[in-house]
Scaffold this active site. Structure first.
Site, PDB file in Angstrom:
ATOM      1  N   GLU A   1     -32.575  51.086 -32.972  1.00  0.00           N
ATOM      2  CA  GLU A   1     -33.671  51.342 -32.037  1.00  0.00           C
ATOM      3  C   GLU A   1     -34.993  50.890 -32.649  1.00  0.00           C
ATOM      4  O   GLU A   1     -35.125  50.808 -33.882  1.00  0.00           O
ATOM      5  CB  GLU A   1     -33.674  52.855 -31.723  1.00  0.00           C
ATOM      6  CG  GLU A   1     -34.835  53.394 -30.927  1.00  0.00           C
ATOM      7  CD  GLU A   1     -34.926  52.902 -29.492  1.00  0.00           C
ATOM      8  OE1 GLU A   1     -34.997  51.681 -29.282  1.00  0.00           O
ATOM      9  OE2 GLU A   1     -34.975  53.758 -28.585  1.00  0.00           O
ATOM     10  N   ASP A   2     -35.970  50.584 -31.809  1.00  0.00           N
ATOM     11  CA  ASP A   2     -37.276  50.166 -32.332  1.00  0.00           C
ATOM     12  C   ASP A   2     -38.106  51.345 -32.822  1.00  0.00           C
ATOM     13  O   ASP A   2     -38.686  51.306 -33.896  1.00  0.00           O
ATOM     14  CB  ASP A   2     -38.052  49.347 -31.279  1.00  0.00           C
ATOM     15  CG  ASP A   2     -38.212  50.073 -29.944  1.00  0.00           C
ATOM     16  OD1 ASP A   2     -37.657  51.181 -29.759  1.00  0.00           O
ATOM     17  OD2 ASP A   2     -38.897  49.524 -29.053  1.00  0.00           O
TER      18      ASP A   2
ATOM     19  N   ASP B   1     -39.968  58.411 -30.596  1.00  0.00           N
ATOM     20  CA  ASP B   1     -41.235  59.046 -30.237  1.00  0.00           C
ATOM     21  C   ASP B   1     -40.932  60.513 -29.902  1.00  0.00           C
ATOM     22  O   ASP B   1     -40.807  61.342 -30.796  1.00  0.00           O
ATOM     23  CB  ASP B   1     -41.810  58.242 -29.059  1.00  0.00           C
ATOM     24  CG  ASP B   1     -43.207  58.633 -28.655  1.00  0.00           C
ATOM     25  OD1 ASP B   1     -43.995  59.014 -29.526  1.00  0.00           O
ATOM     26  OD2 ASP B   1     -43.529  58.558 -27.457  1.00  0.00           O
TER      27      ASP B   1
ATOM     28  N   PHE C   1     -50.162  54.120 -30.348  1.00  0.00           N
ATOM     29  CA  PHE C   1     -49.279  53.244 -29.588  1.00  0.00           C
ATOM     30  C   PHE C   1     -49.263  51.878 -30.270  1.00  0.00           C
ATOM     31  O   PHE C   1     -50.308  51.265 -30.463  1.00  0.00           O
ATOM     32  CB  PHE C   1     -49.737  53.111 -28.137  1.00  0.00           C
ATOM     33  CG  PHE C   1     -48.706  52.452 -27.277  1.00  0.00           C
ATOM     34  CD1 PHE C   1     -47.649  53.194 -26.753  1.00  0.00           C
ATOM     35  CD2 PHE C   1     -48.758  51.092 -27.024  1.00  0.00           C
ATOM     36  CE1 PHE C   1     -46.661  52.576 -25.989  1.00  0.00           C
ATOM     37  CE2 PHE C   1     -47.776  50.473 -26.261  1.00  0.00           C
ATOM     38  CZ  PHE C   1     -46.732  51.218 -25.743  1.00  0.00           C
TER      39      PHE C   1
ATOM     40  N   ARG D   1     -44.462  41.509 -27.484  1.00  0.00           N
ATOM     41  CA  ARG D   1     -43.218  41.667 -28.247  1.00  0.00           C
ATOM     42  C   ARG D   1     -43.089  40.606 -29.324  1.00  0.00           C
ATOM     43  O   ARG D   1     -42.463  40.829 -30.356  1.00  0.00           O
ATOM     44  CB  ARG D   1     -41.994  41.562 -27.320  1.00  0.00           C
ATOM     45  CG  ARG D   1     -41.860  42.673 -26.294  1.00  0.00           C
ATOM     46  CD  ARG D   1     -40.502  42.552 -25.591  1.00  0.00           C
ATOM     47  NE  ARG D   1     -40.435  43.362 -24.382  1.00  0.00           N
ATOM     48  CZ  ARG D   1     -40.138  44.655 -24.341  1.00  0.00           C
ATOM     49  NH1 ARG D   1     -39.886  45.307 -25.454  1.00  0.00           N
ATOM     50  NH2 ARG D   1     -40.087  45.311 -23.200  1.00  0.00           N
TER      51      ARG D   1
HETATM   52  P1  IMP Z   1     -38.837  58.514 -26.763  1.00  0.00           P
HETATM   53  O1  IMP Z   1     -37.742  58.666 -25.764  1.00  0.00           O
HETATM   54  O2  IMP Z   1     -40.056  59.323 -26.371  1.00  0.00           O
HETATM   55  O3  IMP Z   1     -38.407  58.817 -28.186  1.00  0.00           O
HETATM   56  O4  IMP Z   1     -39.366  57.055 -26.666  1.00  0.00           O
HETATM   57  C1  IMP Z   1     -38.706  56.025 -27.198  1.00  0.00           C
HETATM   58  C2  IMP Z   1     -39.010  54.737 -26.469  1.00  0.00           C
HETATM   59  O5  IMP Z   1     -40.358  54.678 -25.990  1.00  0.00           O
HETATM   60  C3  IMP Z   1     -38.862  53.602 -27.434  1.00  0.00           C
HETATM   61  O6  IMP Z   1     -37.564  53.082 -27.363  1.00  0.00           O
HETATM   62  C4  IMP Z   1     -39.910  52.620 -26.962  1.00  0.00           C
HETATM   63  O7  IMP Z   1     -39.345  51.743 -26.020  1.00  0.00           O
HETATM   64  C5  IMP Z   1     -40.965  53.444 -26.290  1.00  0.00           C
HETATM   65  N1  IMP Z   1     -42.129  53.677 -27.173  1.00  0.00           N
HETATM   66  C6  IMP Z   1     -42.479  54.828 -27.794  1.00  0.00           C
HETATM   67  N2  IMP Z   1     -43.588  54.681 -28.531  1.00  0.00           N
HETATM   68  C7  IMP Z   1     -43.946  53.381 -28.391  1.00  0.00           C
HETATM   69  C8  IMP Z   1     -45.036  52.603 -28.940  1.00  0.00           C
HETATM   70  O8  IMP Z   1     -45.899  53.050 -29.721  1.00  0.00           O
HETATM   71  N3  IMP Z   1     -45.069  51.295 -28.550  1.00  0.00           N
HETATM   72  C9  IMP Z   1     -44.150  50.739 -27.708  1.00  0.00           C
HETATM   73  N4  IMP Z   1     -43.123  51.435 -27.195  1.00  0.00           N
HETATM   74  C10 IMP Z   1     -43.021  52.744 -27.524  1.00  0.00           C
HETATM   75 MG    MG Z   2     -36.991  51.164 -27.007  1.00  0.00          MG
END
Ligand code: IMP
Ligand code: MG
Length: 191
Positions: free
Chosen positions: A106-107, A110, A159, A172
């Site tokens: 995963e990237d 959050d 972000f 990207r």
């Molecule tokens: P989560 O479900 O809140 O953990 O969010 C995860 C997803 O939100 C990641 O796979 C990203 O695609 C997106 N995301 C969360 N933070 C960022 C950020 O700082 N930049 C870009 N995408 C983000």
């Molecule tokens: Mg993602």
């Protein structure tokens, strides 16, 4: 739309993690993985699209052992910078994962909701093991607990874009992880 690279760079406030650090950490993680999975063991990397595609490409090449790859697309964000909370599978795996060693790539983690949902969805399919690797983590934003086995970098609550991560589907292709100038987000607050 379709901004030139020069224009993309103009929108960058500062670089948080440069190419050298990304490359070095990716190699370290690959070595940790090679120590954790025995050479003869089966290994399937599952890349979370779209954000994980560049990290997967580098990690896969750094991993000096055989492995397969598959892709899954999950959506949890709209065009903005805040999670909607709702997670959905947009595109599923090509093959079953029963009795396989699965490693999610995963990237960024959050709130943790995307990975929690993905992990549960994969565990329900009877794999031999499920581990998680996330290039970035924002620990201060976590809402649900998810076991992350490999983390590239812990970052502050900013972000970020680049190296696969987008803002409204752009940035990207920047080769580093960066924070954008506040004015790039300005139109969001007008809505
Ligand atoms: P989560 O479900 O809140 O953990 O969010 C995860 C997803 O939100 C990641 O796979 C990203 O695609 C997106 N995301 C969360 N933070 C960022 C950020 O700082 N930049 C870009 N995408 C983000
Ligand atoms: Mg993602």
């Amino acid at each position: 739309m379709n901004k030139s690279i020069r224009k993309l760079e103009d929108d960058v406030d500062y670089v948080l993690i440069d190419e050298q650090r990304l490359q070095a950490r990716t190699e370290e993680i690959a070595h940790l993985m090679m120590a954790d999975y025995k050479t003869e063991e089966d290994l399937l990397l599952i890349c979370v699209l779209k954000g994980g595609y560049i990290f997967l490409a580098d990690l896969s090449r750094a991993l000096g052992r055989s492995h397969e790859i598959d892709f899954m697309a999950i959506s949890s964000y709209g065009a903005g910078t805040k999670s909607s909370g709702a997670v959905q599978i947009i595109m599923d795996l090509k093959s079953p994962i029963i009795d396989r060693n699965v490693l999610i790539i995963e990237d960024i983690i959050d709130s943790g909701r995307t990975l929690q949902y993905m992990r549960a969805s994969l565990l329900a399919r009877g794999p031999k093991s499920v581990r998680i690797c996330s290039l970035l983590s924002k620990p201060s934003r976590r809402e649900v607990d998810v076991p992350v086995d490999y983390t590239g970098f812990e970052i502050p609550d900013e972000f970020v874009v680049g190296y696969g991560l987008d803002f409204a589907e752009e940035y990207r292709n920047l080769p580093y992880i960066a924070v954008l100038k506040p004015e790039v987000f300005a139109h969001l607050n007008e809505e």
